[in-house]
Enzyme design. Sequence first.
Site, PDB file in Angstrom:
ATOM      1  N   HIS A 160       0.680   1.363  -6.197  1.00  0.00           N
ATOM      2  CA  HIS A 160       1.038   1.039  -4.810  1.00  0.00           C
ATOM      3  C   HIS A 160       1.473   2.278  -4.041  1.00  0.00           C
ATOM      4  O   HIS A 160       2.103   2.175  -3.004  1.00  0.00           O
ATOM      5  CB  HIS A 160       2.154  -0.016  -4.769  1.00  0.00           C
ATOM      6  CG  HIS A 160       1.896  -1.194  -5.651  1.00  0.00           C
ATOM      7  ND1 HIS A 160       2.394  -1.277  -6.938  1.00  0.00           N
ATOM      8  CD2 HIS A 160       1.173  -2.316  -5.449  1.00  0.00           C
ATOM      9  CE1 HIS A 160       1.984  -2.401  -7.500  1.00  0.00           C
ATOM     10  NE2 HIS A 160       1.250  -3.050  -6.632  1.00  0.00           N
ATOM     11  N   GLY A 161       1.202   3.454  -4.585  1.00  0.00           N
ATOM     12  CA  GLY A 161       1.401   4.684  -3.823  1.00  0.00           C
ATOM     13  C   GLY A 161       2.789   5.295  -3.841  1.00  0.00           C
ATOM     14  O   GLY A 161       3.172   5.983  -2.897  1.00  0.00           O
TER      15      GLY A 161
END
Length: 183
Positions: free
Chosen positions: A148-149
Site C-alpha cells: 500500500h505504498g
Amino acid sequence: MAEAHSDDVTRRDFLYVATTAATAVGAGFAAWPFIHQMNPAANVLALATTEVDLTPIEKGQSIKVLWQGKVIFVRRRTEEEIAAARNVQLAELKDPKSENIAKPNASAADENRVVKPEWLILIGICTHLGCIPLANEGEYKGWFCPCHGSVYDTSGRIRKGPAPENLHVPPYAFKSDSTVLIG
Ligand code: FES
C-alpha cells in the site's frame, strides 16, 4: 516456468547467512534427549534466539533471517545511510517513538534504534498490514512496502504512506564484532 522463476527469486531474496537457532539451555539438550523430545515447550525455546554471522554482509546490503518465525532485516549501513538517518528532526517523523522493544520509552532518534550505527536490525514486517517491505527502495532508500505504498527511511522509520509505526527493533546483542544474537 513462471513458478520456477518465482522460487529462484524467493531463494535469492532470502539470503540466509549462517544463522542458527540457539537456546538458553544449550548443551543441556544433549544430556537430556528424551526430555527434549517429550517437552513441547523446549521446541519453542529452541527458536528463542537466532545467531547471525555478519562477516558475509557487505556495506549497503540488507539480508533477511528468521527469528521466532518473523523476518528480521540485518542491514550493514553505509556512512551516507547513517548520516541520512541521523540528519532528521524528530518533528519530521510520523512516529516519533523508537519502537525499540528494548527501549520502549525512547524517541525515534536513530541513536535509540541501533546498538552500533553500522548495523541496523529490524523486524521486517510492515506496521500497516504485515507485508515484507523491499530494501533499498523508496524515496528515502530505506524500505518500501509495495502493498500500500509505505516508505521507510534508513533507520526503518515510517516517513510516508499508511503504516502507523516505525519498523520495530527486536532485542539483540553482539556476541563479538562479527556475530549478533537476536532474541
Ligand atoms: Fe505495508 Fe500496507 S502492508 S503498506
